[in-house]
Design a protein around this motif. Structure first.
Motif, PDB file in Angstrom:
ATOM      1  N   GLU A 178      45.654  47.041 -24.089  1.00  0.00           N
ATOM      2  CA  GLU A 178      44.342  47.555 -23.385  1.00  0.00           C
ATOM      3  C   GLU A 178      43.901  48.794 -23.850  1.00  0.00           C
ATOM      4  O   GLU A 178      44.565  49.615 -24.531  1.00  0.00           O
ATOM      5  N   ARG A 237      46.912  51.110 -24.576  1.00  0.00           N
ATOM      6  CA  ARG A 237      48.401  50.768 -24.317  1.00  0.00           C
ATOM      7  C   ARG A 237      49.086  49.812 -25.350  1.00  0.00           C
ATOM      8  O   ARG A 237      48.515  48.831 -25.544  1.00  0.00           O
ATOM      9  N   VAL A 238      50.098  50.588 -26.022  1.00  0.00           N
ATOM     10  CA  VAL A 238      50.466  49.970 -27.180  1.00  0.00           C
ATOM     11  C   VAL A 238      51.078  48.560 -26.823  1.00  0.00           C
ATOM     12  O   VAL A 238      50.959  47.658 -27.451  1.00  0.00           O
ATOM     13  N   ARG A 239      51.710  48.605 -25.718  1.00  0.00           N
ATOM     14  CA  ARG A 239      52.222  47.105 -25.398  1.00  0.00           C
ATOM     15  C   ARG A 239      51.215  45.934 -25.252  1.00  0.00           C
ATOM     16  O   ARG A 239      51.562  44.851 -25.518  1.00  0.00           O
ATOM     17  N   THR A 240      50.099  46.321 -24.743  1.00  0.00           N
ATOM     18  CA  THR A 240      49.295  45.267 -24.255  1.00  0.00           C
ATOM     19  C   THR A 240      47.947  45.251 -25.282  1.00  0.00           C
ATOM     20  O   THR A 240      47.214  44.090 -25.025  1.00  0.00           O
ATOM     21  N   ALA A 278      44.025  51.386 -19.608  1.00  0.00           N
ATOM     22  CA  ALA A 278      45.099  51.671 -20.469  1.00  0.00           C
ATOM     23  C   ALA A 278      45.769  52.996 -19.724  1.00  0.00           C
ATOM     24  O   ALA A 278      46.885  53.445 -20.414  1.00  0.00           O
TER      25      ALA A 278
END
Ligand SMILES: Nc1ncnc2c1ncn2[C@@H]1O[C@H](COP(=O)(O)OP(=O)(O)O)[C@@H](O)[C@H]1O
Ligand SMILES: [Mg+2]
Length: 113
Positions: free
Chosen positions: A107, A102-105, A112
């Motif tokens: 994860e 997951r790019v944002r976090t 993710a």
């Protein structure tokens, strides 16, 4: 993780996507594709008795990446909502996915998805 790729009838995609969402599978991709199966498209008799062959038919490709333990559930949901019983109902391919991020976090893995 696995990628479940389903090539289905375009008119069934909203039904399938809705059923997947109800079961908790929210993330997915939809792409409009053209392709052919065993029947090599369709054949029908056109004007003047000529046989008209349409080699490639419009289909919709639905892509869902899910946990290993969810693959059979996803396949069942797709079959139940995409099947008409007629030729051209489509096909499902399953391939392994080695990583999801997951790019944002940042994860990774199942977390993710
Ligand atoms: N072997 C294959 N590899 C990739 N895509 C396929 C394959 N077979 C079918 N498809 C895709 O699935 C769509 C629907 O296939 P369908 O006609 O229901 O399958 P079949 O005639 O083989 O039972 C095709 O239009 C094509 O886009
Ligand atoms: Mg076919």
């Amino acid at each position: 993780m696995n990628k479940v790729e389903a090539i289905i009838r375009p008119e069934r995609v909203s039904l399938v996507a809705e059923a997947l969402a109800e079961a908790g599978f929210i993330g997915l991709n939809v792409a409009h594709v053209t392709g052919r199966g065993v029947q090599k498209g369709i054949q029908h008799v056109g004007r003047g008795g000529m046989t008209v062959t349409v080699d490639m038919l419009p289909k919709t490709k639905l892509e869902v990446v899910c946990k290993d333990t969810d693959v059979d559930k996803v396949i069942e949901i797709i079959i139940e909502s995409a099947r008409t019983g007629e030729v051209g109902d489509g096909k499902i391919f399953v391939t392994p996915v080695t990583q999801t991020v997951r790019v944002r976090t940042g994860e990774r893995g199942d977390a993710a998805l």
